[in-house]
Design an enzyme around this catalytic site. Sequence first.
Site, PDB file in Angstrom:
ATOM      1  CB  SER A 407      25.144 -41.796 -32.817  1.00  0.00           C
ATOM      2  OG  SER A 407      24.671 -43.053 -33.189  1.00  0.00           O
ATOM      3  CG  HIS A 428      25.305 -38.130 -30.412  1.00  0.00           C
ATOM      4  ND1 HIS A 428      26.470 -38.027 -31.116  1.00  0.00           N
ATOM      5  CD2 HIS A 428      25.245 -39.415 -29.993  1.00  0.00           C
ATOM      6  CE1 HIS A 428      27.086 -39.195 -31.114  1.00  0.00           C
ATOM      7  NE2 HIS A 428      26.363 -40.044 -30.436  1.00  0.00           N
ATOM      8  CD  GLU A 440      28.122 -34.595 -31.671  1.00  0.00           C
ATOM      9  OE1 GLU A 440      28.819 -34.054 -32.538  1.00  0.00           O
ATOM     10  OE2 GLU A 440      27.701 -35.760 -31.771  1.00  0.00           O
ATOM     11  CG  ASN A 478      29.649 -40.726 -34.203  1.00  0.00           C
ATOM     12  OD1 ASN A 478      30.655 -40.880 -33.509  1.00  0.00           O
ATOM     13  ND2 ASN A 478      28.467 -41.180 -33.831  1.00  0.00           N
TER      14      ASN A 478
END
Length: 694
Positions: A407, A428, A440, A478
């Site tokens: 991540s 991800h 992702e 993130n």
Amino acid sequence: MSDLVTLSKSGTVAIVEINNPPVNALGQAVRKGLLDAVKQAEADPEVTAIVIIGAGRTFPAGADIKEFGRPMEDPHLPDVIDQIENCAKPVVAALHGTALGGGFEIALGSHYRIALSDTRVGLPEIHLGLIPGAGGTQRVPRLCGAEMALGIMLKGTPISAQAANAAGLIDCIVESDLLDAALTYASQLTQVRRTRDETRGLTDEPAYRAALAAAENMANKRMRGQIAPLQIIACVKATLEKTFDEGRLYERDCFFDCLASEQSKGMIHAFFAERASAKVPEAGRAQPRPLNILGVVGGGTMGAGITVAALNSGLPVTMIERDDDSLKRGRTNVEKVYDRLLAKGRITHDHKASVMALYTGSTDYADLCDADMVIEAVFERLDVKREVFTQLDKVMKPSAVFASNTSYIDIDHISSATGRPNQVLGLHFFSPANIMKLLEIVVPKGVADDVVATGFALAKRLGKVPVRSGNSAGFIGNRILGKYGMCAAHMMEDGATPYEIDAAIYAFGYPMGIHAMYDLAGLDIGWDNRKSAAPTRNPAERDVQISDRICEHGWFGQKTGRGFYLYPQGARIGTPDPKVLTIIEAERALKGITPRSFSYEEIMERYMAAMVNEACEVLREAVALKPSDIDVTFIQGYGFPRFRGGPMKYADGYGLGKMLDNIRAYETEDPVFWKPSPLLVDLIAAGHTFEDLN
Ligand code: 3H9
């Protein structure tokens, strides 16, 4: 007649075929063609019955969504369906593929419905912020009762032909040769039948009303703030109180109300954005590599979730763990998912056995020698990941694709552990990986196009919504979350309680606020990140330490029974914790901050400004290819309310100029945190919106 609808004859049965690839959407030309064909067949004295069928992969999957937002052109779908229903000769709809929305409504307006056994039918308009607008809300409950009808329309999930048949929505199912079967069926018909006159579903009024009340309760709780669900319920209620024709007019009004709403514009934007995110330059330039066996390294929560997603798609998986005990745990983690489904009666033992037959566990990396792709899902630490990739490099075949489920970590730092960094990308997944749709796909510079294309092919196979991200810290999601998370922390230190902030976010339409989300994910994750980032932190940057203070008590969120909230006796929904408020007050006092109040409106203005400003930086650095990819990321991975279309769509509607003014005002308080993104400034100067960049 248009080319998109053809009329032919087989004996005395007319065949009306709709041919508008890929999904036979009911655009104006199709509607006109269908209307003309039915009229012509009715007028033909030789014709005794009519079959309507779709060419290619499906019966129409609904109205042409691209036409929504433009002026509606004649003929309107309800009028076409009236023509079909009022036809003096029996009309049979022959269904295959996905007969959805307006497509299913055509079938319901036809006098009989025959379907291939793997057909799925449904009314998914709710996912577009709409209601069925061509008779669906009036016909379906008359046929199958309110409970099932409301389920079909409020969930929007297509149902099987078998379920539809059992409920009286389909008359007959065939295994193959749909057209022949429909012709035989039609040639035997002598009379028309009208769904509008059906009353089977209305016979038990108390049960009908109870289903309406339950649906209203559910919609108010779980579909908070959305217009379409309540409109659907009102339309179903109208079947009790109005005639069919009155009900249809009522449905039509409700449909247009929904169509004019910002909510349907947001959801339609999301529909197209989710399809556009899969269209990446690499996939246009190269074919994916073969993908027949997947390797997964690590059987923890993420590794097991990824394994389940792959097994569900029919992809054999070899799971690698470091020792027998860990491997046993990994297998148990996978089996647990199926055991839960078994307990709920959603799958059979045979189903579980057939899926688990695709699973192999091993403690020997050499067992990955045949795998086409491997996904590493071990502990989120660079040295651990590098060690795994060193091992993988020794055993994987030359064409294999390597992926790291991470991540945050820079993929280049991982791929350099192999002799083939151009075959390594980031994937991800979001937890739980077998449920969450977002994936992702992190593409570092220099990765081969066909490797990227393979990542997108995997996403399609697993039923994920892929978003291409550049290799930037935190990727798209993130990274942006980090920024608006900080904004929330600033507001908390300045006077808003975490509970007020969460309430504002919840009222905006999120399923939970950011502090409840932190508690769910575990506060220790952020604590670890902050500790490792401490040496490189810009000393001029505002540093809110409230959550560190909470962590220092060992309060890491739900898993420890308290975090920002209290979770007594394993509760899933937290209650505010006075001790947390005391910690916050102490931190404010330490910094000499006099708390002030924040309205929900101000909380959301700041929160969204932080999100969108950082999103602009993500775009400017080409970490995301287009604004709609950011919308998809936040809708699918971070709980952003779909009916608002994603943060970028929301910002366009809010007004980019107004948002920039807000950011400039905040900048006067904290010029380090609030720097207007040059992309936002330039976009406004050019008079453009994010939509123009899509
Ligand atoms: C409605 O019917 C209202 C009525 O009640 C009342 C009217 C008065 N229109 O998803 P895919 C495109 S509302 C236009 O990748 P799959 C899609 O954009 C409608 N285009 O394939 C894509 O284009 P591209 C109710 C549409 O196999 C391509 O087709 N119906 C439409 O994974 C392939 O789509 C719905 O909401 C459309 N209706 O899934 C159904 N549908 O290649 C919406 C698809 O350029 N559609 N496209 O990216 C779906 O759920 C899925 O597309 C379907 C196929 C299950 C059909």
